[in-house]
Design an enzyme around this catalytic site. Structure first.
Site, PDB file in Angstrom:
ATOM      1  N   GLY A 177     -14.083  -2.821 -25.760  1.00 41.49           N
ATOM      2  CA  GLY A 177     -15.410  -2.351 -25.385  1.00 41.49           C
ATOM      3  C   GLY A 177     -15.876  -3.052 -24.120  1.00 41.49           C
ATOM      4  N   GLN A 202     -21.474  -6.038 -17.577  1.00 40.66           N
ATOM      5  CA  GLN A 202     -20.375  -7.014 -17.508  1.00 40.66           C
ATOM      6  C   GLN A 202     -19.596  -6.918 -16.198  1.00 40.66           C
ATOM      7  OE1 GLN A 202     -18.940  -5.868 -21.694  1.00 40.66           O
ATOM      8  NE2 GLN A 202     -18.313  -7.987 -21.520  1.00 40.66           N
ATOM      9  N   CYS A 215     -15.655 -11.523 -26.716  1.00 37.72           N
ATOM     10  CA  CYS A 215     -16.300 -10.776 -25.627  1.00 37.72           C
ATOM     11  C   CYS A 215     -15.569 -11.099 -24.336  1.00 37.72           C
ATOM     12  CB  CYS A 215     -17.770 -11.191 -25.522  1.00 37.72           C
ATOM     13  SG  CYS A 215     -18.674 -10.374 -24.189  1.00 37.72           S
ATOM     14  N   LEU A 216     -15.313 -10.084 -23.527  1.00 39.58           N
ATOM     15  CA  LEU A 216     -14.639 -10.319 -22.240  1.00 39.58           C
ATOM     16  C   LEU A 216     -15.453 -11.244 -21.345  1.00 39.58           C
ATOM     17  CD1 LEU A 216     -13.268  -6.734 -21.474  1.00 39.58           C
ATOM     18  CD2 LEU A 216     -11.937  -8.759 -22.105  1.00 39.58           C
ATOM     19  N   HIS A 274     -22.350  -4.381 -30.589  1.00 34.90           N
ATOM     20  CA  HIS A 274     -22.069  -5.454 -29.614  1.00 34.90           C
ATOM     21  C   HIS A 274     -22.374  -4.982 -28.190  1.00 34.90           C
ATOM     22  CE1 HIS A 274     -19.355  -8.860 -28.105  1.00 34.90           C
ATOM     23  NE2 HIS A 274     -19.471  -8.074 -27.034  1.00 34.90           N
ATOM     24  N   GLU A 275     -21.937  -3.763 -27.864  1.00 37.56           N
ATOM     25  CA  GLU A 275     -22.126  -3.241 -26.492  1.00 37.56           C
ATOM     26  C   GLU A 275     -23.589  -2.862 -26.229  1.00 37.56           C
ATOM     27  OE1 GLU A 275     -19.829  -3.898 -24.541  1.00 37.56           O
ATOM     28  OE2 GLU A 275     -18.224  -4.174 -26.003  1.00 37.56           O
ATOM     29  N   HIS A 333     -25.435  -5.820 -25.185  1.00 38.28           N
ATOM     30  CA  HIS A 333     -25.259  -6.144 -23.759  1.00 38.28           C
ATOM     31  C   HIS A 333     -26.303  -5.422 -22.905  1.00 38.28           C
ATOM     32  CE1 HIS A 333     -21.703  -8.645 -23.274  1.00 38.28           C
ATOM     33  NE2 HIS A 333     -20.977  -7.869 -24.063  1.00 38.28           N
TER      34      HIS A 333
HETATM   35  C1  QAP Z   1     -16.617  -6.258 -28.154  1.00 41.43           C
HETATM   36  O1  QAP Z   1     -14.821  -7.260 -27.067  1.00 41.43           O
HETATM   37  C2  QAP Z   1     -16.211  -6.288 -29.593  1.00 41.43           C
HETATM   38  O2  QAP Z   1     -11.904 -13.739 -25.341  1.00 41.43           O
HETATM   39  C3  QAP Z   1     -15.470  -6.039 -27.210  1.00 41.43           C
HETATM   40  O3  QAP Z   1      -9.521 -13.750 -24.101  1.00 41.43           O
HETATM   41  C4  QAP Z   1     -15.991  -7.498 -30.237  1.00 41.43           C
HETATM   42  O4  QAP Z   1     -13.104  -6.296 -26.041  1.00 41.43           O
HETATM   43  C5  QAP Z   1     -16.063  -5.129 -30.303  1.00 41.43           C
HETATM   44  C6  QAP Z   1     -11.270 -10.142 -25.238  1.00 41.43           C
HETATM   45  C7  QAP Z   1     -15.628  -7.518 -31.578  1.00 41.43           C
HETATM   46  C8  QAP Z   1     -15.704  -5.150 -31.633  1.00 41.43           C
HETATM   47  C9  QAP Z   1     -15.477  -6.344 -32.266  1.00 41.43           C
HETATM   48  C10 QAP Z   1     -11.895 -11.348 -25.490  1.00 41.43           C
HETATM   49  C11 QAP Z   1     -10.041 -10.145 -24.593  1.00 41.43           C
HETATM   50  C12 QAP Z   1     -11.865  -8.844 -25.593  1.00 41.43           C
HETATM   51  C13 QAP Z   1     -11.309 -12.554 -25.113  1.00 41.43           C
HETATM   52  C14 QAP Z   1     -13.622  -7.317 -26.412  1.00 41.43           C
HETATM   53  C15 QAP Z   1     -10.071 -12.546 -24.462  1.00 41.43           C
HETATM   54  C16 QAP Z   1      -9.440 -11.340 -24.211  1.00 41.43           C
HETATM   55  C17 QAP Z   1     -13.063  -8.663 -26.179  1.00 41.43           C
HETATM   56 CO    CO Z   2     -19.138  -8.294 -24.916  1.00 40.73          CO
END
Ligand code: QAP
Ligand code: CO
Length: 175
Positions: free
Chosen positions: A45, A50, A95-96, A137-138, A141
């Site tokens: 996501g 971001q 989270c990215l 989550h999004e 943001h």
């Molecule tokens: C939000 O999160 C989310 O730390 C999206 O090193 C979170 O895509 C949706 C990511 C939980 C559903 C459940 C995070 C990739 C990606 C990191 C992400 C990383 C590499 C997070």
């Molecule tokens: Co995020």
């Protein structure tokens, strides 16, 4: 359009994103540029803020049963509004914009979302599980909220300490 992902503690991540009212080429270019950066960063996501665009735009590509994310599973949501929410679900989120940190967060299990697609057509989605968590989550943001803002005081303090340490180490290994 060259995009890069903002990382905490960048203050822009606290901005309230603005509603989209024109479904033009500019919007399509933003959406098209967000997709590859989300996929190459291993994201499921991504919200426009971001990548420094304070617009109410989110992308979702939730992995399927085989843990794959084909492009046809991409969902683009413009001006999403959660209209119904019930139940509880806890999931270890990341989270990215907060790299390498994961923590359990409790959210609604079932939600209904009203949103617009890239052409401005009204859409309605009722969902649960990981998709429901990701949408919440999004949408957070878009309102300047990060998942770490939902941690208890003591967990947040532990996060700040760990994250600062990791960032220092990151800088040292880069230079
Ligand atoms: C939000 O999160 C989310 O730390 C999206 O090193 C979170 O895509 C949706 C990511 C939980 C559903 C459940 C995070 C990739 C990606 C990191 C992400 C990383 C590499 C997070
Ligand atoms: Co995020």
């Amino acid at each position: 359009m060259k995009l890069s992902i903002l990382e905490y503690p960048n203050k822009r991540l606290k901005e309230i994103s603005k509603e989209i009212n024109k479904f033009d080429e500019k919007l399509h270019k933003l959406l098209d540029a967000m997709y590859p950066i989300m996929m190459s960063s291993n994201g499921i996501g991504l919200a426009a803020i971001q990548v420094s665009h304070a617009k109410r735009v989110i992308l979702l590509n939730i992995p399927d049963e085989d843990n794959e994310q084909p492009a046809e599973n991409l969902i683009e949501m413009i001006n999403p509004i959660i209209t119904e929410q019930r139940g509880e679900i806890t999931y270890q989120e990341g989270c990215l914009s907060v790299p390498n940190f994961y923590e359990d967060i409790t959210r609604y299990e079932n939600i209904t979302i009203n949103y617009l697609d890239r052409e401005g057509n009204t859409k309605l989605l009722e969902t649960d599980g990981l998709m429901s968590i990701a949408v919440q989550h999004e949408v957070d943001h878009l309102n300047g909220i990060l998942f770490i803002d939902k941690l208890s005081y003591s967990r947040r303090k532990k996060f700040e300490k760990e994250y600062k340490k990791a960032q220092k180490e990151k800088k040292l290994t880069k230079k």
